[in-house]
Design a protein around this motif. Sequence first.
Motif, PDB file in Angstrom:
ATOM      1  N   LEU A 148       4.569  -2.347 -12.048  1.00 50.87           N
ATOM      2  CA  LEU A 148       4.711  -3.800 -11.908  1.00 50.87           C
ATOM      3  C   LEU A 148       6.137  -4.166 -11.506  1.00 50.87           C
ATOM      4  O   LEU A 148       6.359  -5.014 -10.644  1.00 50.87           O
ATOM      5  N   GLU A 149       7.090  -3.505 -12.132  1.00 49.40           N
ATOM      6  CA  GLU A 149       8.481  -3.782 -11.776  1.00 49.40           C
ATOM      7  C   GLU A 149       8.750  -3.394 -10.316  1.00 49.40           C
ATOM      8  O   GLU A 149       9.397  -4.146  -9.582  1.00 49.40           O
ATOM      9  N   ARG A 150       8.225  -2.245  -9.878  1.00 47.90           N
ATOM     10  CA  ARG A 150       8.396  -1.849  -8.468  1.00 47.90           C
ATOM     11  C   ARG A 150       7.734  -2.857  -7.531  1.00 47.90           C
ATOM     12  O   ARG A 150       8.285  -3.203  -6.480  1.00 47.90           O
TER      13      ARG A 150
ATOM     14  N   ARG B 183      18.523 -23.449  -5.881  1.00 44.91           N
ATOM     15  CA  ARG B 183      18.672 -23.558  -7.332  1.00 44.91           C
ATOM     16  C   ARG B 183      18.746 -22.204  -8.029  1.00 44.91           C
ATOM     17  O   ARG B 183      19.184 -22.141  -9.168  1.00 44.91           O
ATOM     18  N   ILE B 184      18.258 -21.137  -7.374  1.00 45.36           N
ATOM     19  CA  ILE B 184      18.558 -19.807  -7.891  1.00 45.36           C
ATOM     20  C   ILE B 184      19.097 -18.961  -6.747  1.00 45.36           C
ATOM     21  O   ILE B 184      18.823 -19.229  -5.576  1.00 45.36           O
ATOM     22  N   SER B 185      19.875 -17.961  -7.099  1.00 42.02           N
ATOM     23  CA  SER B 185      20.427 -17.091  -6.070  1.00 42.02           C
ATOM     24  C   SER B 185      19.392 -16.010  -5.757  1.00 42.02           C
ATOM     25  O   SER B 185      18.819 -15.416  -6.684  1.00 42.02           O
ATOM     26  N   PRO B 186      19.148 -15.760  -4.472  1.00 38.26           N
ATOM     27  CA  PRO B 186      18.154 -14.730  -4.118  1.00 38.26           C
ATOM     28  C   PRO B 186      18.464 -13.382  -4.765  1.00 38.26           C
ATOM     29  O   PRO B 186      17.547 -12.630  -5.106  1.00 38.26           O
ATOM     30  N   SER B 187      19.746 -13.094  -5.007  1.00 35.57           N
ATOM     31  CA  SER B 187      20.072 -11.783  -5.582  1.00 35.57           C
ATOM     32  C   SER B 187      19.714 -11.717  -7.071  1.00 35.57           C
ATOM     33  O   SER B 187      19.514 -10.632  -7.616  1.00 35.57           O
ATOM     34  N   ALA B 188      19.658 -12.892  -7.731  1.00 39.84           N
ATOM     35  CA  ALA B 188      19.302 -12.907  -9.157  1.00 39.84           C
ATOM     36  C   ALA B 188      17.785 -12.858  -9.365  1.00 39.84           C
ATOM     37  O   ALA B 188      17.310 -12.530 -10.457  1.00 39.84           O
ATOM     38  N   ALA B 189      17.039 -13.158  -8.323  1.00 37.42           N
ATOM     39  CA  ALA B 189      15.592 -13.335  -8.478  1.00 37.42           C
ATOM     40  C   ALA B 189      14.853 -12.078  -8.958  1.00 37.42           C
ATOM     41  O   ALA B 189      13.991 -12.190  -9.839  1.00 37.42           O
ATOM     42  N   PRO B 190      15.146 -10.877  -8.439  1.00 39.09           N
ATOM     43  CA  PRO B 190      14.344  -9.725  -8.886  1.00 39.09           C
ATOM     44  C   PRO B 190      14.406  -9.493 -10.394  1.00 39.09           C
ATOM     45  O   PRO B 190      13.366  -9.250 -11.031  1.00 39.09           O
ATOM     46  N   ASP B 191      15.582  -9.606 -11.023  1.00 38.72           N
ATOM     47  CA  ASP B 191      15.684  -9.444 -12.477  1.00 38.72           C
ATOM     48  C   ASP B 191      14.918 -10.539 -13.214  1.00 38.72           C
ATOM     49  O   ASP B 191      14.166 -10.277 -14.158  1.00 38.72           O
TER      50      ASP B 191
ATOM     51  N   THR C 196       0.840  -1.203   0.000  1.00 34.92           N
ATOM     52  CA  THR C 196       0.000   0.000   0.000  1.00 34.92           C
ATOM     53  C   THR C 196       0.876   1.254   0.000  1.00 34.92           C
ATOM     54  O   THR C 196       0.610   2.225  -0.728  1.00 34.92           O
ATOM     55  N   ALA C 197       1.953   1.205   0.779  1.00 31.02           N
ATOM     56  CA  ALA C 197       2.849   2.361   0.893  1.00 31.02           C
ATOM     57  C   ALA C 197       3.564   2.674  -0.422  1.00 31.02           C
ATOM     58  O   ALA C 197       4.075   3.781  -0.622  1.00 31.02           O
ATOM     59  N   LEU C 198       3.598   1.705  -1.341  1.00 30.60           N
ATOM     60  CA  LEU C 198       4.280   1.929  -2.623  1.00 30.60           C
ATOM     61  C   LEU C 198       3.541   2.934  -3.508  1.00 30.60           C
ATOM     62  O   LEU C 198       4.121   3.487  -4.438  1.00 30.60           O
ATOM     63  N   ALA C 199       2.252   3.136  -3.224  1.00 29.92           N
ATOM     64  CA  ALA C 199       1.425   4.045  -4.042  1.00 29.92           C
ATOM     65  C   ALA C 199       1.632   3.751  -5.535  1.00 29.92           C
ATOM     66  O   ALA C 199       2.032   4.613  -6.327  1.00 29.92           O
ATOM     67  N   LEU C 200       1.369   2.505  -5.898  1.00 29.96           N
ATOM     68  CA  LEU C 200       1.658   2.028  -7.249  1.00 29.96           C
ATOM     69  C   LEU C 200       0.897   2.790  -8.335  1.00 29.96           C
ATOM     70  O   LEU C 200       1.325   2.829  -9.486  1.00 29.96           O
TER      71      LEU C 200
ATOM     72  N   THR D 212       9.861  -4.988  -4.823  1.00 35.24           N
ATOM     73  CA  THR D 212       9.542  -4.812  -3.397  1.00 35.24           C
ATOM     74  C   THR D 212       9.058  -6.121  -2.777  1.00 35.24           C
ATOM     75  O   THR D 212       9.320  -6.401  -1.603  1.00 35.24           O
ATOM     76  N   SER D 213       8.362  -6.928  -3.581  1.00 35.22           N
ATOM     77  CA  SER D 213       7.818  -8.185  -3.049  1.00 35.22           C
ATOM     78  C   SER D 213       8.905  -9.215  -2.799  1.00 35.22           C
ATOM     79  O   SER D 213       8.798 -10.026  -1.869  1.00 35.22           O
ATOM     80  N   TRP D 214       9.940  -9.219  -3.637  1.00 40.23           N
ATOM     81  CA  TRP D 214      10.919 -10.300  -3.542  1.00 40.23           C
ATOM     82  C   TRP D 214      11.565 -10.438  -2.161  1.00 40.23           C
ATOM     83  O   TRP D 214      11.577 -11.542  -1.597  1.00 40.23           O
ATOM     84  N   PRO D 215      12.103  -9.337  -1.566  1.00 40.53           N
ATOM     85  CA  PRO D 215      12.736  -9.533  -0.257  1.00 40.53           C
ATOM     86  C   PRO D 215      11.753 -10.061   0.802  1.00 40.53           C
ATOM     87  O   PRO D 215      12.150 -10.816   1.696  1.00 40.53           O
TER      88      PRO D 215
END
Lengths: 200, 200
Positions: free
Chosen positions: A89-91, A171-179, A76-80, A95-98
């Motif tokens: 959508l990208e934001r 099987r995937i690195s958490p840092s690669a996930a957002p891209d 909600t705070a993202l004011a999408l 934001t959801s991934w972490p």
Amino acid sequence: MSSVEPRRRADAERNIAAIIRVASDLFGRGQSPSMAEVAGAAGVRRATLYGHFPSREELIDAVITHAITHTDETLTALALDRDPADVALERLVRTSWPILDRFRRLRTAALAELGSERLRRHHDRTLHHVDQLIRRGQDDGLFRTDLPLDWLVTTFYAVLHAAADEADAGRISPSAAPDLLTRTVLSLLTLRRDDLPEDT
Amino acid sequence: MSSVEPRRRADAERNIAAIIRVASDLFGRGQSPSMAEVAGAAGVRRATLYGHFPSREELIDAVITHAITHTDETLTALALDRDPADVALERLVRTSWPILDRFRRLRTAALAELGSERLRRHHDRTLHHVDQLIRRGQDDGLFRTDLPLDWLVTTFYAVLHAAADEADAGRISPSAAPDLLTRTVLSLLTLRRDDLPEDT
């Protein structure tokens, strides 16, 4: 009326908060604590724990409710609605991934205890943001309309949680996930020139 | 040597087959049978059931192995390598759906009992077909190469099983699923003109 009742209520609220915090932490680290272990770590008696949460299932349900409330507030705070739908959508994904990454082991415990359908229904409050965003992108001609909105929301949910499961399995690195997720979800949702009639 | 041993072995095989058939059917109908109920329905003594499957977990594991073997044989029989990758992908989706639909309640039971990671590893044998097909489509320039192959296989798995969950919850009609899945999976995998440099 004495001050006993308000004090009791404050004690109960403090206990509930401590129990949920501790249970969130233990399940979040991939542990499978017994009710006695949860009570011990929260510093409450077992009778107190069972008074608030009569079963392990109700405890996990409360922990999930707490996590979803946190997620809903964050989204909600993202004011999408201030951004074009594809940018928003990208934001939303980034934001959801972490949050997904942080709660991925809690999700595994909840799947076993509550089942996938009940866990999915818990997500209605967070998927509401996704639903609204996709709807707006469709209205603005950015997102596809050839698949039902509910199904697009479902694939969004499925793909994001699949990434959390993959990260959990190493099987995937958490840092690669957002891209990875941004590209995948945009491929699913955006209109394609290929899908348009040739003369447009 | 007498004929007692071969006969015992034949009895054991017949019992195991009956147990798996009955358990498959009960879990597949969304029931959650006790070990005693499985033994009763299979017409074997409880001691016999426990002799073959010491726990409910091992029983479900065997039922899943049986279902995956059936699926693997079905997909092998498709001879997917005779068709271009995108045509083969559609055949793969349309053949997989009735199997997913048939086993969707078994999947729910297996998720609760074995967890999502163990269930996913059971699917390695079926996902092998998907992996090979996507790889071939990439080599032939039909499928995208900007996302890791393993991730594409994972999204395929996630989207197909999400449809099975949606059908189970009554949110999509099983008869609509094959078209929905074909469009969704092709959007995920096929190269898009939009992704190519402008001058191609």
